[in-house]
Design an enzyme around this catalytic site. Structure first.
Site, PDB file in Angstrom:
ATOM      1  N   ASP A  88      13.320  11.271 -36.227  1.00 36.58           N
ATOM      2  CA  ASP A  88      14.699  10.863 -35.915  1.00 36.58           C
ATOM      3  C   ASP A  88      14.645   9.574 -35.108  1.00 36.58           C
ATOM      4  O   ASP A  88      14.714   9.573 -33.879  1.00 36.58           O
ATOM      5  CB  ASP A  88      15.414  11.972 -35.140  1.00 36.58           C
ATOM      6  CG  ASP A  88      16.913  11.711 -35.041  1.00 36.58           C
ATOM      7  OD1 ASP A  88      17.384  10.710 -35.610  1.00 36.58           O
ATOM      8  OD2 ASP A  88      17.606  12.512 -34.384  1.00 36.58           O
ATOM      9  N   ALA A  89      14.528   8.462 -35.842  1.00 33.88           N
ATOM     10  CA  ALA A  89      14.386   7.154 -35.213  1.00 33.88           C
ATOM     11  C   ALA A  89      15.528   6.204 -35.552  1.00 33.88           C
ATOM     12  O   ALA A  89      15.645   5.142 -34.948  1.00 33.88           O
ATOM     13  CB  ALA A  89      13.054   6.517 -35.630  1.00 33.88           C
ATOM     14  N   LYS A  90      16.346   6.573 -36.537  1.00 34.27           N
ATOM     15  CA  LYS A  90      17.523   5.784 -36.942  1.00 34.27           C
ATOM     16  C   LYS A  90      17.175   4.311 -37.154  1.00 34.27           C
ATOM     17  O   LYS A  90      17.823   3.412 -36.632  1.00 34.27           O
ATOM     18  CB  LYS A  90      18.646   5.954 -35.926  1.00 34.27           C
ATOM     19  CG  LYS A  90      19.092   7.416 -35.781  1.00 34.27           C
ATOM     20  CD  LYS A  90      20.174   7.580 -34.737  1.00 34.27           C
ATOM     21  CE  LYS A  90      20.614   9.049 -34.649  1.00 34.27           C
ATOM     22  NZ  LYS A  90      19.523   9.923 -34.103  1.00 34.27           N
ATOM     23  N   ARG A  91      16.145   4.085 -37.955  1.00 38.68           N
ATOM     24  CA  ARG A  91      15.681   2.719 -38.213  1.00 38.68           C
ATOM     25  C   ARG A  91      16.608   2.007 -39.194  1.00 38.68           C
ATOM     26  O   ARG A  91      17.313   2.630 -39.982  1.00 38.68           O
ATOM     27  CB  ARG A  91      14.265   2.732 -38.778  1.00 38.68           C
ATOM     28  CG  ARG A  91      13.216   3.373 -37.889  1.00 38.68           C
ATOM     29  CD  ARG A  91      13.152   2.764 -36.524  1.00 38.68           C
ATOM     30  NE  ARG A  91      11.952   3.187 -35.803  1.00 38.68           N
ATOM     31  CZ  ARG A  91      11.819   3.150 -34.493  1.00 38.68           C
ATOM     32  NH1 ARG A  91      12.827   2.722 -33.754  1.00 38.68           N
ATOM     33  NH2 ARG A  91      10.696   3.547 -33.920  1.00 38.68           N
TER      34      ARG A  91
END
EC number: 4.1.1.23
Length: 263
Positions: A88-91
């Site tokens: 869950d890094a929302k890149r």
């Protein structure tokens, strides 16, 4: 190809354990060591009843080098336990930067998934889709997020429809273009907050081939409901039930969620 994220999660219970580590909540002189032992024991305890483990990168990044090392060990441990992993890094970035983010997550950890931000457009997401297809992974695109402020932009009128539904139209097209082996699902999923049940219903109809990562369960007040392709994520209420590390309470909470999600 080896591990395949979509095939694995499609065959498992729909509960996702969110790991948001807070060392201050762990007793003793070595809080990171206690945190790691607790996380390992919790994943092992809950493994059979989980779809995946979601690691929230911000909490690990905040710990510096020790946090990155802890993240790598926990991701590896989850895979040893047979648990699919969501980064869950929302890149979301352009060109070679997006390719580097994809290599750092999807390519480095085959059979895993990554959350991404669509604001920069389709060309910025293409490297992630390609990496997911090559590694047996998946990509969850932010569509309607669980926070109250999501309405500031996601609910804006876009030609007579809220913007999040316009985003969903593009996600639906990407989902068709990047099918998974586990029919009818795609390698392109969506992040849809469980705190917006009306939007969840609309988007389930608009995105029939996308798995949904549904945050907001527990601390944010979302009510669990069964549904095809809905992967409900609980972080604080499951990793730290009652605001502290507690294996027995986490087992009880996980069982309660599983009963609710089974209908």
């Amino acid at each position: 190809m080896g591990l395949d994220f979509v095939s694995e999660v499609a065959a498992r219970p729909p509960l996702v354990l969110g790991v948001d580590p807070r060392p201050a909540w762990h007793p003793g002189p070595e809080p990171l060591e206690h945190l790691e032992r607790y996380a390992l024991e919790l994943m092992e305890t809950l493994a059979d009843g989980l779809a995946a483990v979601k690691f929230q990168y911000a909490f690990f990044e905040a710990l510096g080098g020790a946090g990155w090392a802890l993240l790598e060990r926990l991701v590896a441990a989850a895979r040893v336990l047979g648990l699919p992993v969501i980064h869950d890094a929302k890149r979301g970035d352009i060109g070679s930067t997006a390719e580097a983010y994809a290599r750092a997550t999807l390519a480095r950890w085959p059979g895993s998934a990554l959350t991404v931000n669509p604001y920069l457009g389709g060309d910025a997401l293409e490297p992630f889709f390609e990496a997911a297809a090559a590694s047996g992974g998946a990509v969850f695109v932010l569509v309607k997020t669980s926070n109250p402020g999501s309405a500031d932009f996601q609910d804006l009128d876009a030609g007579g429809r809220p913007l999040y539904l316009r985003v969903a139209e593009r996600v639906a097209a990407w989902a068709e273009a990047w099918p998974a082996e586990a029919e009818p699902w795609s390698r392109v999923g969506a992040v849809v907050g469980g705190t917006h049940p009306e939007a969840l219903e609309l988007l389930r109809a608009a995105l029939p081939r996308s798995l949904f990562l549904v945050p907001g369960l527990g601390a944010q007040g979302a009510e669990p409901r069964p549904g095809a392709g809905l992967l409900w994520s609980a972080s604080r209420s499951l990793f730290y039930p009652g605001g502290r590390p507690d294996l027995a309470a986490a087992r009880r909470q996980a069982e309660a969620y599983r009963r609710a999600l089974a209908g």
